[in-house]
Design a protein around this motif. Structure first.
Motif, short mmCIF file in Angstrom:
data_model
loop_
_atom_site.label_atom_id
_atom_site.label_comp_id
_atom_site.label_asym_id
_atom_site.label_seq_id
_atom_site.Cartn_x
_atom_site.Cartn_y
_atom_site.Cartn_z
N ASN A 33 -2.67 4.22 -3.62
CA ASN A 33 -3.80 3.38 -3.25
C ASN A 33 -4.88 4.22 -2.57
O ASN A 33 -4.67 5.40 -2.27
N ARG A 34 -6.02 3.60 -2.32
CA ARG A 34 -7.15 4.30 -1.73
C ARG A 34 -7.56 3.61 -0.45
O ARG A 34 -7.18 2.47 -0.18
N CYS A 35 -8.41 4.27 0.29
CA CYS A 35 -8.96 3.68 1.51
C CYS A 35 -9.71 2.41 1.14
O CYS A 35 -10.43 2.37 0.15
N GLY A 36 -9.53 1.39 1.93
CA GLY A 36 -10.18 0.12 1.68
C GLY A 36 -9.30 -0.86 0.92
O GLY A 36 -9.60 -2.05 0.88
N ASP A 37 -8.22 -0.38 0.29
CA ASP A 37 -7.30 -1.29 -0.38
C ASP A 37 -6.51 -2.06 0.68
O ASP A 37 -6.26 -1.56 1.77
N ARG A 38 -6.14 -3.26 0.34
CA ARG A 38 -5.37 -4.10 1.25
C ARG A 38 -3.97 -3.50 1.45
O ARG A 38 -3.34 -3.06 0.50
N LEU A 39 -3.50 -3.51 2.69
CA LEU A 39 -2.16 -3.00 2.96
C LEU A 39 -1.11 -3.94 2.36
O LEU A 39 -0.41 -3.59 1.43
N PHE A 51 0.85 -1.19 0.00
CA PHE A 51 0.00 0.00 0.00
C PHE A 51 0.89 1.24 0.00
O PHE A 51 1.82 1.36 0.78
#
Length: 191
Positions: A122-128, A117
């Motif tokens: 990346n955006r909020c909700g994307d997997r770290l 991430f």
């Protein structure tokens, strides 16, 4: 029967003490001559096996010396190609090295690495990132027609995958050469 070997052996006998035309002596000379013929034939095949191209039934010795595991499903040509590739390899761990290696084998590949991430990308909700992901990488093989093997009752065994798409040559070469602590997966795409 080789007249040369039998004749040479007859010439080694003392001329006065042995009559080489007697049936028992002639049979013994013929048998010994045949043994030397067999040794000559075997030695010719061993001399040819100095290079793996002419190794024939001694190819398994090349595989053993090079530390290549032989696979019963591979054809002689695939095994020979794997041996020649192992001899020619110069070593490396970079993406360009593996891409060049694949192109020498006749494959068109891309290598993908999962990324962690990144803020701004990346955006909020994307997997770290899942633990251990940094040690995985994928080989995307395009333009290769791979025969699929589907699970079939009666001809498949319990625990086998429902379908398998694989090319034994590139997968075994890459798995032999990849860093030991990494996991390499293969993706096959039609072009």
């Amino acid at each position: 029967m080789s007249k040369d070997n039998a004749t040479l052996l007859a010439l080694l006998l003392p001329p006065v003490a042995y009559a080489t035309q007697q049936p028992l002596i002639e049979a013994e000379l013929s048998a010994e001559g045949n043994a030397f013929d067999a040794v000559n034939l075997l030695s010719e095949s061993i001399v040819k096996a100095v290079t793996p191209i002419y190794a024939a039934n001694l190819l398994s010795d090349w595989e053993r010396v090079l530390g290549i595991g032989s696979n019963a499903d591979m054809t002689y040509q695939q095994r020979l190609e794997k041996v020649l590739l192992k001899i020619a390899e110069t070593g490396g761990l970079s993406i360009p090295y593996f891409k060049k290696l694949a192109s020498r084998l006749g494959y068109s590949i891309e290598i993908v690495e999962p990324t962690a991430f990144h803020v701004g990308i990346n955006r909020c909700g994307d997997r770290l990132m899942i633990e251990g992901t940094m040690w995985t990488w994928g080989v995307v093989i395009s333009g290769l027609k791979v025969k699929p093997y589907y699970f079939r009752t009666g001809s498949s065994a319990v625990g086998e995958h429902l379908s398998v798409f694989a090319d034994a040559v590139i997968e075994s070469v890459f798995n032999d050469l990849k860093p030991a602590h990494t996991f390499c997966y293969f993706v096959y795409q039609d072009s």
